[in-house]
Design an enzyme around this catalytic site. Structure first.
Site, short mmCIF file in Angstrom:
data_model
loop_
_atom_site.label_atom_id
_atom_site.label_comp_id
_atom_site.label_asym_id
_atom_site.label_seq_id
_atom_site.Cartn_x
_atom_site.Cartn_y
_atom_site.Cartn_z
N ALA A 140 3.30 0.04 0.20
CA ALA A 140 3.33 1.30 -0.54
C ALA A 140 2.00 2.01 -0.44
CB ALA A 140 3.68 1.03 -2.01
N LYS A 156 2.68 5.31 -7.31
CA LYS A 156 2.83 4.39 -6.18
C LYS A 156 4.22 4.57 -5.59
CE LYS A 156 2.13 -0.56 -5.16
NZ LYS A 156 1.72 -1.86 -5.78
N ASP A 291 -3.99 -11.39 -7.73
CA ASP A 291 -4.64 -10.62 -6.66
C ASP A 291 -5.89 -9.93 -7.23
OD1 ASP A 291 -5.01 -9.63 -4.12
OD2 ASP A 291 -3.55 -8.00 -4.32
#
Length: 516
Positions: A140, A156, A291
């Site tokens: 994305a 997004k 992450d």
């Protein structure tokens, strides 16, 4: 057959790319006979690799090849970066630097995706929408916008056609994993088919942006009363499967140590807060951001730490948290027999393996690490080396711990960038030891056992109904054996250890196609 022919065509392109980046070594590590790897190198143009490849480490060459192969393989590389048990610690470390970035797609395609998702043009949802993306990754990209109510947001949007592209490549990976599991006995312990399907499930979550928004909301709820950690507010009215809208934040990236110092913040205090936040996510909640690279963490003017991008999240059940806490406490206190006992008790190491041998291996892993200066001690490296001995002790891979290890490694890197002399795990040590003291007493375990018993009793009616249904199905249909089981029984249980002739022929045919 149709599936095989379709995938062989894709294999041809992959082999050529791997050869171009001198990354065919991965096939040999997977257990494919060296003679076939050499043939692959020769037929696929391995001798014509890019000029600078010879000076790069194997992991760097593989990362470059995966980057060139596109979105699916970038994500595969990121998944492999937590599987040091599969690719080795050095290659896993190089893959952890793989950049998830691709050129942006045009803004008009993003607007079209928004209209398709909500049935209204972007102008009806946003007062303004910047056509130029501020970030573009494999799945994305992100645009800045202002809602019709005047709120600044980040939007997004999934890449056009990304679902079909991933479906094609995931089918290929599943096919190759099936071949490996059937014909490479050494691979079976690592469950390649299950690993690919777990990877596919993770990708499916990332490609439904409603699930990412829900993960962000859950993380925000967990830290609702926290004075430091923040998550942007989700705009659910402008969020769908292919579009995610959330509050835009004005913050300083967490790795810009000089800028944070000029703003009056103490980097070591930020590292201490990071250690506390990570501890709470893992041990208190069992739900952590998977992450934590610098692009996803930032600091606001009031000192609060903000996280974004919730596509990769990890969950750890309470039993695994107990194991993790006991194991880390054992290492930190030099109790290596205790570390061995924890692994055997948790079922990660079979009971027939020697307790003393595992303790010896744990000591060999830990002592060189804990002998370093405090600032250089890495618990992530400790876990990586522990996972590297899985084959010797028949340890099953634990995906949730592999993701945790990678997240710890990235968090360590951020901490060292901010304050090189501060070790965030030493700061977290009292928190871990306190959690163990509070949650692993006999009283606490007894209370948990009572709670588990109550839940089982509550499920008894459903369990009885399911048992009755299963008995009825057996009565109607009998017992069905998988074709592989039938063949194994017919063959008297003989195990074939040699590379099958037909499989070798299929590989050679693939390589011949690659040379065309």
């Amino acid at each position: 057959m149709i599936r095989a022919m379709r995938n062989i065509g894709r294999v041809r392109a992959i082999l050529r790319t791997l050869a171009r980046y001198d990354a065919l070594f991965l096939a040999e590590r997977a257990g494919i006979p060296p003679r076939l790897v050499r043939l692959a190198t020769r037929l696929s143009g391995g001798g014509r690799s890019l000029a600078d490849m010879a000076e790069r480490r194997p992991g760097e060459r593989l990362a470059a090849a995966l980057q060139a192969l596109g979105p699916s393989f970038i994500k595969l590389g990121q998944a492999l970066s937590v599987r040091s048990d599969l690719v080795g610690e050095d290659i896993a470390a190089d893959l952890s630097t793989l950049q998830d970035s691709l050129p942006p797609f045009p803004g008009e395609q993003a607007r079209a995706a928004i209209e398709a998702e909500f049935g209204r043009p972007a102008e009806a949802l946003f007062e303004s929408f910047d056509d130029e993306a501020v970030a573009a990754a494999s799945i994305a990209q992100v645009h800045f916008a202002v809602t019709t109510e005047g709120g600044p947001v980040a939007v997004k949007v999934l890449r056009p056609g990304i679902e079909a592209a991933f479906a094609r490549d995931l089918d290929l990976m599943d096919w190759l994993a099936g071949l490996a599991e059937r014909h490479l006995p050494a691979c079976r312990r690592l469950h390649p088919v299950e690993s690919v399907r777990t990877f596919a499930e993770a990708v499916a979550v990332e490609m439904d942006l409603r699930l990412e928004a829900a993960a962000g909301d859950e993380l925000a709820e967990n830290f609702r009363d926290d004075p430091v950690f923040r998550v942007p507010r989700m705009d659910w009215l402008r969020t769908g499967r292919r579009v995610l809208t959330l509050q835009r934040i004005g913050t300083t990236p967490i790795d810009e140590a000089d800028a944070l110092t000029r703003a009056g913040f103490q980097p070591d205090e930020i590292v201490a807060q990071m250690a506390r936040i990570f501890f709470l996510q893992v041990f208190r909640d069992g739900f952590f951001h998977g992450d934590l690279h610098p692009g996803n963490l930032s600091v606001a003017d009031d000192g609060t730490i903000w996280a974004v991008d919730f596509g990769i999240m990890g969950r750890i059940d309470r039993a695994t948290r107990y194991y993790l806490a006991e194991m880390l406490a054992g290492f930190l206190n030099g109790d290596y027999l205790g570390v061995a006992d924890v692994h055997i008790r948790a079922g990660y190491v079979p009971a027939h393996r020697s307790r003393e041998d595992f303790a010896q291996a744990a000591r060999a892993i830990a002592e060189p690490i804990f002998g370093l200066p405090m600032r250089d001690i890495s618990l992530a490296r400790l876990l990586a080396q522990l996972f590297a001995v899985t084959d010797r002790f028949e340890m099953e891979a634990q995906p949730q711990l592999l993701l945790l290890q990678k997240t710890m490694l990235v968090a360590e890197g951020v901490g060292r960038t901010l304050s090189p002399d501060t070790n965030m795990w030493e700061l977290a040590r009292p928190l871990i030891e306190g959690w163990v003291a509070e949650n692993m007493t006999a009283e606490a375990r007894a209370a948990e056992a009572i709670g588990d018993g109550v839940r089982v009793i509550e499920r008894l009616p459903a369990l009885v109904a399911e048992m009755g249904e299963s008995v009825g199905r057996l009565a109607r249909e009998g017992v069905r054996l998988h074709p592989d089981s039938v063949r194994a029984l017919a063959g008297g249980g003989r195990r074939r250890r040699r590379w099958p002739l037909w499989a070798g022929a299929a590989v050679v045919a693939t390589l011949a196609l690659a040379a065309l």
